[in-house]
Design a protein around this motif. Structure first.
Motif, PDB file in Angstrom:
ATOM      1  N   PRO A 158       0.093   7.648   7.976  1.00 57.83           N
ATOM      2  CA  PRO A 158      -1.311   7.220   7.830  1.00 57.83           C
ATOM      3  C   PRO A 158      -1.426   5.720   7.534  1.00 57.83           C
TER       4      PRO A 158
ATOM      5  N   ASP B 163      -0.239  -0.437  13.119  1.00 56.98           N
ATOM      6  CA  ASP B 163      -0.243   0.698  12.191  1.00 56.98           C
ATOM      7  C   ASP B 163      -0.574   2.014  12.895  1.00 56.98           C
TER       8      ASP B 163
ATOM      9  N   TRP C  16       1.609   8.749   0.430  1.00 54.35           N
ATOM     10  CA  TRP C  16       1.076   9.221   1.702  1.00 54.35           C
ATOM     11  C   TRP C  16       2.175   9.239   2.767  1.00 54.35           C
TER      12      TRP C  16
ATOM     13  N   SER D   7      -2.122   0.844  -5.543  1.00 52.92           N
ATOM     14  CA  SER D   7      -2.398   1.013  -4.121  1.00 52.92           C
ATOM     15  C   SER D   7      -1.100   1.235  -3.341  1.00 52.92           C
TER      16      SER D   7
ATOM     17  N   ARG E  12       0.274   4.704  -4.011  1.00 55.12           N
ATOM     18  CA  ARG E  12      -0.471   5.716  -3.265  1.00 55.12           C
ATOM     19  C   ARG E  12      -0.059   5.700  -1.782  1.00 55.12           C
ATOM     20  N   ARG E  13       0.128   4.504  -1.243  1.00 56.83           N
ATOM     21  CA  ARG E  13       0.527   4.386   0.162  1.00 56.83           C
ATOM     22  C   ARG E  13       1.892   5.029   0.394  1.00 56.83           C
TER      23      ARG E  13
ATOM     24  N   ASN F 105      -3.326   2.630   5.747  1.00 51.79           N
ATOM     25  CA  ASN F 105      -4.132   2.405   4.541  1.00 51.79           C
ATOM     26  C   ASN F 105      -4.315   0.903   4.395  1.00 51.79           C
ATOM     27  N   ARG F 106      -5.381   0.376   4.954  1.00 51.21           N
ATOM     28  CA  ARG F 106      -5.617  -1.076   4.928  1.00 51.21           C
ATOM     29  C   ARG F 106      -7.028  -1.389   4.441  1.00 51.21           C
TER      30      ARG F 106
END
Length: 307
Positions: A286, A280, A237, A230, A233-234, A288-289
């Motif tokens: 972006p 955020d 981004w 995760s 991926r963050r 992402n949560r």
């Protein structure tokens, strides 16, 4: 062949079983090692035949004197297989139902290890439908008896006994491929086993306590790797994507009115989650949560304020 080899490209046996094993989530050779037991049977009590008592779950080991099939004419049980096993203290009868192939598998003079519940059959003590294995002179030890035995999630045509044999072989064959990737500082801080030790203990534990310790290590790995993926991926981004930031000051009065209209006071955790989200959305990266919580913990109100 190695642990990353897909079963469809592995040896003939694995190719034959590939479709069935896919139902268990096993698609590579290495997946066998992470197919964890759902429970254990305790066959660790190895007893001399003369000492066994009705009601005990034991393992007996001795020489097969004879093995026969008795055919029956009524009911669903068409045949019964019986073996007489002897050690230096006495003899005991083992019995199975509707398994005529056993007379070709278990032969007189074989040394057998058999585990199960002892019960009276007429005036004789017997073990009905025991787990068993032949102990050959070059055997490294019992796999299916005489220890804590793992019972795995199964599918049609794939038994726990078959899985135990494959996993045992793979742990021996590919021991050098199982390398520790977790930082030592994390292992020490959490008192975790090393990966190889955890895999050995979860499949062939010395005690139920060591099995649980091994399961904790492997469960931690699963969550750790999900979190790592995760985060990766963050960061991808953040590097690759841009977004239009919101100026929260323009909406603050509307947000305050929304919160004030609620028939309850936000908890500290709910307010913290909202603050994190509002921080955020003011960035040009972006968000992402994941909002996570029990039923009734306030996930919906956090999402509503954010919207």
């Amino acid at each position: 062949m190695n642990l990353q080899t897909p079963l469809t490209q592995a040896n003939r046996i694995y190719k034959m079983y590939a479709t069935r094993l896919e139902n268990l989530g096993i698609t590579t050779v290495g997946d066998f090692l992470f197919h964890l037991p759902s429970r254990y049977e305790d066959y660790s009590l190895v007893s001399k035949i003369r000492q066994v008592q009705a009601g005990e779950t034991v393992t007996v080991q001795g020489q097969v004197l004879e093995v026969k099939t008795h055919y029956l004419t009524r009911g669903r049980i068409k045949s019964m297989q019986k073996a007489i096993v002897a050690d230096e203290t006495g003899t005991i009868e083992l019995s199975w139902f509707n398994q005529p192939f056993l007379t070709r598998t278990i032969l007189p003079n074989n040394t057998i290890s058999a585990s199960g519940r002892v019960q009276w059959f007429g005036r004789k003590l017997t073990i009905s439908n025991p787990e068993y294995e032949i102990l050959y002179p070059d055997s490294t030890g019992a796999i299916h008896t005489a220890r804590l035995i793992p019972i795995y999630p199964e599918t049609k045509g794939v038994s726990s006994k078959w899985l135990r044999r494959q996993i045992h072989n793979l742990l021996e064959q590919y021991v050098d491929e199982i390398t520790e990737y977790m930082p030592e500082v994390i292992l020490k801080k959490n008192h975790f086993m090393h990966l190889l030790d955890a895999l050995k203990e979860v499949h062939y534990p010395r005690t139920l306590e060591t099995a649980e310790q091994a399961r904790e290590r492997l469960a931690f790995d699963e969550l750790f790797l999900l979190q790592l993926a995760s985060n990766k991926r963050r960061h991808e981004w953040i590097k690759e994507k841009q977004t239009i930031p919101y100026k929260i000051s323009k909406f603050q009065k509307k947000i305050d009115r929304c919160i004030a209209s609620l028939p309850f006071i936000l908890t500290g955790a709910q307010q913290q989650a909202i603050d994190d989200i509002l921080q955020d959305v003011q960035k040009n990266k972006p968000m992402n949560r994941l909002v996570q919580g029990d039923v009734g913990s306030g996930k919906t109100v956090v999402a509503a304020v954010a919207m």
